[in-house]
Design an enzyme around this catalytic site. Structure first.
Site, mmCIF file in Angstrom:
data_model
loop_
_atom_site.group_PDB
_atom_site.id
_atom_site.type_symbol
_atom_site.label_atom_id
_atom_site.label_comp_id
_atom_site.label_asym_id
_atom_site.label_seq_id
_atom_site.Cartn_x
_atom_site.Cartn_y
_atom_site.Cartn_z
ATOM 1 N N VAL A 98 -44.435 -55.435 -80.068
ATOM 2 C CA VAL A 98 -45.839 -55.825 -80.192
ATOM 3 C C VAL A 98 -46.620 -54.761 -80.964
ATOM 4 O O VAL A 98 -47.420 -55.082 -81.857
ATOM 5 C CB VAL A 98 -46.463 -56.060 -78.801
ATOM 6 N N TYR A 99 -46.388 -53.502 -80.647
ATOM 7 C CA TYR A 99 -47.057 -52.428 -81.385
ATOM 8 C C TYR A 99 -46.673 -52.479 -82.861
ATOM 9 O O TYR A 99 -47.525 -52.366 -83.741
ATOM 10 C CB TYR A 99 -46.671 -51.078 -80.785
ATOM 11 N N ALA A 100 -45.375 -52.670 -83.136
ATOM 12 C CA ALA A 100 -44.916 -52.748 -84.519
ATOM 13 C C ALA A 100 -45.560 -53.926 -85.236
ATOM 14 O O ALA A 100 -45.970 -53.822 -86.397
ATOM 15 C CB ALA A 100 -43.392 -52.863 -84.575
ATOM 16 N N SER A 124 -48.472 -55.205 -84.681
ATOM 17 C CA SER A 124 -49.867 -54.877 -84.978
ATOM 18 C C SER A 124 -49.970 -53.932 -86.170
ATOM 19 O O SER A 124 -50.899 -54.034 -86.984
ATOM 20 C CB SER A 124 -50.538 -54.258 -83.746
#
Length: 281
Positions: free
Chosen positions: A165-167, A169
C-alpha cells in the site's frame, strides 16, 4: 522551453510545508527560516506540536512571519478550506513542499481497508494533488521562479514485500509529480519547476526497525533534507538518494523479473528490509 534558473535561496519568498511540525518537515521549515523567507507556512494535523514549532522558529527572528494552519490532509474539504485561507493571508506561495506522509506495513490482505489503505493513499498521494491543485494556478500566474518539491520514496521505484500500500501511494506520487513537471513545461509555465525526491530509508523514526539494503545506508534526516533542498532550488527534475536507488531501478528495468527477484531478495536484501519494521510508536 524556459531556461532553467537556479535559486540561491528562498530569501524573501513564501514557503508552504506539509507535515511541518516535526521530523523532516520541521527541518525544511528551519532552512526556510534560516534563509530569510518572507513567510513560512506550517501545515500539520498535530496542533500542539505545530504551535511549539512555530514558537521556536519565530524566536529565531530570521523569517518575516511564521504562520500555522492545523490541517488533516486526509480531508479534501479541509485542504480546500486551508488553501483558501493561505491565498487570502499571503497570496500564492513561491515554494510548496509536499512532505507529509504515513506508512503502514503488513501483508496486503492484513491491511485495514480504511485505517491503512484509504488513509495511506489520501495522505501520501491525494493530499499533495489536492493542495497543489489549489495553489498551483496562483504560482503559475506569479511568473517569477516558483518551486514544488514532492517527497516520494524509493518505494515508488521498486516493489517490496510488506509495503504494497505504501509503495502504491509512492508510485502514484512519482508518476503524478513527474507528469506535472512535464505538463508545466509543455504549457509554457516553466517558471514553476517540480522536483520529485525519492529517498531510501531515513532515520526519522517513521521507519523504525528497517534494515537498509546492501550498499544502501539509512540516511539521516539532515542529509536527506539538505540534498532535497538543493535539488529543489536548482529545479532538478528528480533526485534519488542514495545512488543505489537509481541503480536498482535501472537494473530492474533491464533484467528479467525472476532474475531481479533473486538479486533483490538474496543479494541486495531489498525484499527483507521491512521484516523487522516496527515504525514510530
Amino acid at each position: 522551453m524556459r531556461k532553467n534558473v537556479a535559486l540561491d535561496s528562498v530569501a524573501g519568498l513564501t514557503v508552504v510545508i506539509t507535515g511541518a511540525a516535526m521530523g523532516m518537515g520541521r527541518l525544511y521549515a528551519e532552512r526556510a527560516v534560516a534563509e530569510g523567507a518572507a513567510a513560512v507556512v506550517l501545515l500539520d494535523v498535530n496542533a500542539d506540536a505545530l504551535a511549539q514549532t512555530a514558537t521556536e522558529l519565530t524566536a529565531l527572528g530570521t523569517a518575516q512571519s511564521v504562520l500555522t494552519y492545523t490541517l488533516d490532509l486526509s480531508s479534501q474539504q479541509e485542504i480546500a478550506t486551508v488553501a483558501a485561507r493561505i491565498r487570502e493571508d499571503i497570496g500564492a506561495p513561491d515554494v510548496l513542499i509536499n512532505n507529509a506522509g504515513i506508512v503502514r506495513s503488513s501483508f496486503f490482505w492484513e491491511h485495514d481497508p480504511v485505517r491503512d489503505i484509504e488513509a495511506t493513499m489520501r495522505v501520501n498521494t491525494l493530499a499533495a494533488m489536492h493542495l497543489s491543485r489549489q495553489l498551483l494556478p496562483g504560482m503559475i500566474a506569479k511568473m517569477g521562479e516558483c518551486r514544488i518539491l514532492n517527497v516520494s520514496s524509493a518505494a515508488g521505484t521498486l516493489s517490496n514485500p510488506r509495503m504494497s500500500v505504501y509503495a502504491a501511494s509512492k508510485w502514484a506520487m512519482t508518476g503524478w509529480s513527474d507528469s506535472l513537471r512535464l505538463e508545466l513545461e509543455k504549457a509554457g509555465h516553466g517558471n514553476v519547476k517540480v522536483t520529485t525526491f525519492a529517498p531510501s530509508y531515513i532515520s526519522t523514526g517513521m521507519f523504525q526497525g528497517v534494515r537498509g539494503p546492501l550498499l544502501t545506508p539509512i540516511m539521516t534526516p539532515e542529509n536527506a533534507v539538505a540534498a532535497a533542498w538543493k535539488a529543489m532550488l536548482h529545479g532538478r527534475p528528480m533526485l534519488m538518494k542514495p545512488w543505489t536507488v537509481g541503480f536498482g531501478r535501472a537494473l530492474k528495468g533491464v533484467l528479467p523479473t525472476r532474475v531481479w527477484d533473486v538479486l533483490a531478495g538474496r543479494v541486495f536484501k531489498v525484499y527483507s528490509s521491512m521484516d523487522e519494521f516496527t515504525g514510530r510508536r
